[in-house]
Design a protein around this motif. Structure first.
Motif, PDB file in Angstrom:
ATOM      1  N   ALA B 113       0.841  -1.205   0.000  1.00 28.78           N
ATOM      2  CA  ALA B 113       0.000   0.000   0.000  1.00 28.78           C
ATOM      3  C   ALA B 113       0.870   1.246   0.000  1.00 28.78           C
ATOM      4  CB  ALA B 113      -0.929  -0.004   1.212  1.00 28.78           C
ATOM      5  N   VAL B 114       0.572   2.150  -0.917  1.00 28.02           N
ATOM      6  CA  VAL B 114       1.265   3.432  -1.011  1.00 28.02           C
ATOM      7  C   VAL B 114       0.295   4.524  -0.585  1.00 28.02           C
ATOM      8  CG1 VAL B 114       2.328   5.085  -2.584  1.00 28.02           C
ATOM      9  CG2 VAL B 114       2.746   2.647  -2.876  1.00 28.02           C
ATOM     10  N   HIS B 115       0.778   5.407   0.240  1.00 27.81           N
ATOM     11  CA  HIS B 115      -0.102   6.489   0.701  1.00 27.81           C
ATOM     12  C   HIS B 115       0.706   7.767   0.854  1.00 27.81           C
ATOM     13  CE1 HIS B 115      -3.262   8.617   2.760  1.00 27.81           C
ATOM     14  NE2 HIS B 115      -2.421   8.925   3.741  1.00 27.81           N
ATOM     15  N   ARG B 140       2.903   4.241  -8.683  1.00 29.51           N
ATOM     16  CA  ARG B 140       3.837   4.075  -7.562  1.00 29.51           C
ATOM     17  C   ARG B 140       3.588   2.754  -6.842  1.00 29.51           C
ATOM     18  NH1 ARG B 140       3.235   8.516  -3.645  1.00 29.51           N
ATOM     19  NH2 ARG B 140       4.840   7.297  -2.600  1.00 29.51           N
ATOM     20  N   ALA B 141       2.303   2.404  -6.709  1.00 26.20           N
ATOM     21  CA  ALA B 141       1.978   1.135  -6.050  1.00 26.20           C
ATOM     22  C   ALA B 141       2.484  -0.039  -6.876  1.00 26.20           C
ATOM     23  CB  ALA B 141       0.468   1.030  -5.840  1.00 26.20           C
ATOM     24  N   ASP B 191      10.854   2.087   2.340  1.00 27.50           N
ATOM     25  CA  ASP B 191      10.339   3.444   2.466  1.00 27.50           C
ATOM     26  C   ASP B 191       9.301   3.726   1.383  1.00 27.50           C
ATOM     27  OD1 ASP B 191      11.986   3.950   4.606  1.00 27.50           O
ATOM     28  OD2 ASP B 191      13.623   4.735   3.365  1.00 27.50           O
ATOM     29  N   GLY B 192       8.280   4.447   1.759  1.00 25.74           N
ATOM     30  CA  GLY B 192       7.296   4.889   0.773  1.00 25.74           C
ATOM     31  C   GLY B 192       6.129   3.958   0.568  1.00 25.74           C
ATOM     32  N   TYR B 193       6.172   2.812   1.199  1.00 21.82           N
ATOM     33  CA  TYR B 193       5.031   1.893   1.090  1.00 21.82           C
ATOM     34  C   TYR B 193       4.958   1.000   2.328  1.00 21.82           C
ATOM     35  CZ  TYR B 193       8.666  -1.412  -0.426  1.00 21.82           C
ATOM     36  OH  TYR B 193       9.788  -2.204  -0.498  1.00 21.82           O
ATOM     37  N   ARG B 194       3.769   0.471   2.572  1.00 22.46           N
ATOM     38  CA  ARG B 194       3.574  -0.452   3.680  1.00 22.46           C
ATOM     39  C   ARG B 194       3.295  -1.845   3.142  1.00 22.46           C
ATOM     40  NH1 ARG B 194      -0.446  -0.240   7.079  1.00 22.46           N
ATOM     41  NH2 ARG B 194      -1.861   0.898   5.747  1.00 22.46           N
TER      42      ARG B 194
END
Lengths: 79, 242
Positions: B113-115, B140-141, B191-194
């Motif tokens: 997940a990207v947020h 990005r995702a 970094d940048g996503y979960r």
């Protein structure tokens, strides 16, 4: 409860719905909407998911299921 | 009385279903069902969420008992047992073929997940910047998911589902490899996503019986906003996890 746990639960729940819910169930809503000649299939699905996520957050709460490392719903939610 | 179908177990399975669930022997296998009052599944989102979790809980009971079932999708119930039997029997041959590759396997999923945080209130062109963020989320995702997937064991059986800023990657893996899979997925945090690891679950993404439609083995192929693909390097699933 940590906010990231809540977010994880929402992610898992929405993905689970995507997998489990019969496509035909969503299409029923799409057929009604498409009378206006606008393709809203994906919007319809997102609205459903969003609504579920909101319900999970506000009403169901989240917990740690035995078969997943991300929280979904407490046992009472299915009753 | 309407009959709700949860899943199908291989013929001859003697696993006892949970309370209020009945086991019906069919040519296609053993159907786990329950009686229901309503002839139609509720379209209310909250009811659908509850029904999804309850449905999965019963299907997972079969998985926990050591049998990998062919799960049914959550759909309108059948009119009665006879209606269910006639529908499932039509697809019996295909369903029976589906059990063998599923035996001893479970579905594991990595959700990437990207947020983005919304632009600060005093940012110039804040609205436009926000819309640009939204527009770029899927790409990005997808990029983050590709990075994560590259770090996981190469598995033949994979399904991907993309929506907005998240991508779910489901794999069919041996039961004994669950922990190995989790450790590999955890190692791909960045970094940048979960990353959220979900499973083990029944193989919904790989063999799903849809009432009145039949067996679906590529459920995401061709769906709007959903992507399906396979590695083409042969069946490495069992080998890689030894």
């Amino acid at each position: 409860m940590r906010s990231d746990e809540l977010d994880d639960g929402k992610l898992v729940l929405s993905d689970l719905v995507n997998r489990v819910l019969d496509v035909g169930v969503v299409i029923t809503g799409h057929v009604m909407i498409s009378i206006a000649d606008i393709d809203l299939v994906s919007l319809d699905l997102r609205l459903l998911i969003t609504s579920i996520e909101t319900a999970a957050q506000k009403e169901f709460g989240v917990s740690q299921p035995a078969h997943a490392d991300a929280p979904v719903l407490p046992p009472s939610a299915g009753k | 009385m309407p009959t709700h179908l949860y899943c199908l177990l291989p013929p001859g399975s003697s696993v006892a279903p949970p309370a209020s669930v009945r086991a019906i022997p069919l040519r296609a296998g053993v159907a786990w069902v329950r009686d229901t009052d309503s002839p139609r599944l509720s379209r209310d989102a909250r009811d659908a969420a509850r029904a999804t979790v309850e449905h999965d809980r019963v299907v997972s009971a079969a998985l926990s008992a050591g049998v990998t079932p062919v799960p049914a999708s959550l759909a309108d119930p059948y009119a009665d047992d006879a209606d269910l039997k006639s529908d499932v029997d039509v697809h019996a041959d295909n369903i029976r073929l589906a059990y063998a590759p599923l035996a001893g396997m479970v579905e594991m999923t990595v959700i990437v997940a990207v947020h983005d945080e919304a632009p600060p209130a005093d940012a110039p062109n804040r609205g436009r910047a926000y819309l640009e963020q939204l527009k770029n989320l899927p790409a990005r995702a997808a990029e983050a998911a590709a990075r994560v997937e590259h770090g996981l064991p190469q598995i033949t059986d994979v399904r991907r589902r993309a929506e907005g800023g998240r991508v779910a990657i489901s794999h069919l893996v041996p039961r004994t490899a669950e922990q190995t899979y989790r450790e590999a997925a955890a190692g791909m945090a960045g970094d940048g996503y979960r990353i959220v690891v979900d499973g083990p679950r029944a193989p919904y993404s790989f063999a799903l019986f849809a009432p009145r439609r039949g067996l679906i083995t590529d459920m995401w192929l061709g769906e709007t906003n959903l992507v399906a693909d396979r590695h083409d390097s042969g069946d490495l699933s069992r080998k890689n996890f030894g």
